[in-house]
Design an enzyme around this catalytic site. Structure first.
Site, short mmCIF file in Angstrom:
data_model
loop_
_atom_site.label_atom_id
_atom_site.label_comp_id
_atom_site.label_asym_id
_atom_site.label_seq_id
_atom_site.Cartn_x
_atom_site.Cartn_y
_atom_site.Cartn_z
N ARG A 177 0.88 -1.34 0.15
CA ARG A 177 0.05 -0.05 0.10
C ARG A 177 0.77 1.28 0.18
NH1 ARG A 177 -5.23 -0.01 1.80
NH2 ARG A 177 -4.72 2.02 3.06
N ARG A 181 9.93 4.76 -3.65
CA ARG A 181 10.35 5.54 -4.71
C ARG A 181 11.67 5.87 -4.47
NH1 ARG A 181 6.27 9.48 -2.78
NH2 ARG A 181 4.66 8.44 -3.81
N ARG A 256 -9.52 -6.20 12.98
CA ARG A 256 -8.60 -5.34 13.88
C ARG A 256 -9.68 -4.15 14.25
NH1 ARG A 256 -5.25 -6.47 17.77
NH2 ARG A 256 -3.53 -4.69 17.79
N ARG A 287 -0.16 6.24 15.78
CA ARG A 287 0.20 7.53 15.20
C ARG A 287 -0.44 8.72 15.95
NH1 ARG A 287 -2.62 5.73 9.11
NH2 ARG A 287 -4.12 4.58 10.10
N GLU A 308 -3.94 7.36 17.75
CA GLU A 308 -4.40 6.09 17.69
C GLU A 308 -3.85 4.75 18.19
OE1 GLU A 308 -5.19 6.04 13.36
OE2 GLU A 308 -5.23 4.03 12.97
N TYR A 356 -9.67 -4.66 2.62
CA TYR A 356 -9.11 -3.33 2.83
C TYR A 356 -9.32 -2.38 1.70
CZ TYR A 356 -5.12 -1.29 5.49
OH TYR A 356 -4.46 -0.53 5.99
N ASP A 358 -9.90 1.41 0.32
CA ASP A 358 -9.81 2.69 0.37
C ASP A 358 -11.15 3.35 0.02
OD1 ASP A 358 -7.11 2.81 1.25
OD2 ASP A 358 -6.51 2.78 -0.66
N1 UDP Z 1 3.21 0.77 7.62
C1 UDP Z 1 4.54 0.65 8.49
N2 UDP Z 1 5.11 1.81 9.03
C2 UDP Z 1 4.50 2.95 8.91
C3 UDP Z 1 3.11 3.02 8.24
C4 UDP Z 1 2.70 1.89 7.61
O1 UDP Z 1 5.11 -0.53 8.69
O2 UDP Z 1 5.08 3.93 9.28
C5 UDP Z 1 2.73 -0.68 7.27
C6 UDP Z 1 1.76 -1.23 8.22
O3 UDP Z 1 1.91 -2.64 8.09
C7 UDP Z 1 0.17 -0.61 7.95
C8 UDP Z 1 0.75 -0.67 6.30
O4 UDP Z 1 1.89 -0.25 6.26
O5 UDP Z 1 -0.67 -1.73 8.13
C9 UDP Z 1 -0.51 0.20 5.66
O6 UDP Z 1 -0.40 1.47 6.05
P1 UDP Z 1 -1.48 2.65 5.76
O7 UDP Z 1 -1.19 3.97 6.15
O8 UDP Z 1 -2.10 2.41 4.41
O9 UDP Z 1 -2.58 1.98 6.85
P2 UDP Z 1 -4.12 2.62 7.13
O10 UDP Z 1 -3.82 4.31 7.05
O11 UDP Z 1 -4.97 2.13 6.11
O12 UDP Z 1 -4.09 2.24 8.69
#
Ligand code: UDP
Length: 376
Positions: A177, A181, A256, A287, A308, A356, A358
């Site tokens: 996801r 880059r 989850r 976060r 969170e 999952y 978006d």
């Molecule tokens: N992820 C990570 N470190 C980060 C941010 C994301 O390892 O700092 C991984 C983690 O496994 C997470 C996945 O990337 O579940 C997807 O992150 P995303 O931000 O897309 O999650 P969402 O916003 O859907 O909770």
């Protein structure tokens, strides 16, 4: 109790994006819908409310991003977007790194300055870890993409607390996801269109549902009277949990959950960014959002921060994320097969499809369901 008092064409279970788009499109074709919603508000997990001139996202940060011009044009009928571009900072034990994984991150991690140096470093770490071939799980996928240092500091701890599982037990697609880059670009997404609605997300739903042909009943649980609803309505759009719809007959799917803690502080800038991830294993939250930075505005000297915290899911909690591992995917397939046999019920949304998704994917799926329903 009789529910279909107005000869509704549709019962829609859930006032999130799938249900609201369906109701809106049905109304524009002259069809009448009753939406029932278990919660006391519309908009599902996209719900936002305004506080101190700041739009707070009650179910976590929602940034709309898509490559799908049809979806982008569609949502733009209901709102204007600001120019927000998501740029996330990771805090690992006090050291800061840019996300997603890009030249800034590689420079901060290793001091490398060119794409070739970064790629060489990653290749060296991938080989030392003995990773080759198709990655079997999230850990292998992550090391194969960005090496062991970044995996250990920015992924492993975050992922394992986010999902409550070992990274070796999670599917590899989850880490894909995030873009990787080899340019200096901190945009969290690769999509062409991105932003946050200037008046928050709830206003979009207010507009979508503003029709004489749509009634919304909040605080109404479909399962309190399921059999009556099923027999009284000719067609049903169901956006709740697919396993619950079938009374968990094959077993319970796993989800989850997360919970949020917010605080208001007397400053206009507490953390200097909209999202800071805490990627170590020990910090209990994943976060921290500072909402005024999403809006790029707010009242003077007030900021709202939300932490969170991931948590296990049980039936008393909100199901946020489907756990698309092998076991649950198999179980979902059984429910999906069952759902395909019920021809007066359309299932959609993150919970109805156990995906999952978006937001833009839910919008797209809802528009496809509408086309199918109305034979267009
Ligand atoms: N992820 C990570 N470190 C980060 C941010 C994301 O390892 O700092 C991984 C983690 O496994 C997470 C996945 O990337 O579940 C997807 O992150 P995303 O931000 O897309 O999650 P969402 O916003 O859907 O909770």
């Amino acid at each position: 109790m009789k529910h279909n008092t107005k000869n509704y064409d549709y019962l829609i279970v859930g006032a999130g994006p799938f249900g609201a788009i369906f109701a809106h499109e049905a109304a524009s074709r002259g069809k009448r819908s009753l939406i029932i919603e278990r919660r006391s508000h519309i908009a599902g997990n996209m719900y936002t409310h305004k506080e101190n001139g700041i739009n707070v996202h009650d179910y976590g940060a929602h940034i709309f991003h898509t490559d799908n011009k049809v979806v982008w044009d569609y949502i733009n009928q209901f709102t204007e977007f600001n120019g927000y571009i998501n740029q996330v900072v990771a805090n690992y034990k006090g050291d800061l790194y840019n996300l997603p994984f890009n030249m800034n991150t590689f420079y901060q991690m290793w001091g490398v300055k060119t794409p070739a140096e970064a790629q060489a470093k990653i290749a060296e770490q991938r080989e030392a870890a003995g990773i080759s071939g198709t990655p079997k799980n999230l850990e292998e996928q992550a090391i194969s993409l960005i090496g062991t240092d970044i995996y250990e500091k920015l992924i492993k701890g975050y992922t394992e607390k986010q999902w409550g599982r070992k990274a070796t037990e999670l599917p590899s697609f989850i880490i894909r996801r995030l873009p990787t880059r080899f340019i200096y670009d901190n945009n969290y997404f690769n999509h062409r269109y991105q932003g946050v609605p200037v008046d928050g997300y709830t206003a979009i739903f207010d507009k979508m549902l503003d029709s004489d042909l749509i009634d919304v009943q909040l605080d109404t649980d479909f399962f309190a009277d399921k059999e009556a609803y099923l027999s009284e309505f000719p067609r049903i759009v169901y956006t709740g949990m697919i396993d619950q719809f079938f009374d968990y007959k094959f077993g319970e799917l796993e989800y989850r959950s997360v919970r949020f803690e917010s605080e208001t502080l007397p400053t206009d800038n507490a953390q200097g960014n909209s999202v800071i991830n805490y990627t170590d294993a020990e910090t209990p939250f994943t976060r921290v959002m500072e909402w005024r930075h999403f809006d790029q505005k707010g009242d003077d000297d007030v900021t709202i921060l939300t932490r969170e915290y991931p948590q296990d899911w049980d039936r008393t909690k909100e199901a946020y994320y489907p756990v698309n591992d092998h076991k649950n995917s198999e179980l979902f397939r059984q429910y999906k097969h069952e759902a395909d046999q019920v021809d007066n019920v359309i299932m959609g949304g993150r919970l109805g499809n156990y995906q999952y998704y978006d937001m833009d994917m839910v919008f797209h799926a809802a528009l496809v369901a509408v086309e199918k329903e109305f034979g267009e």
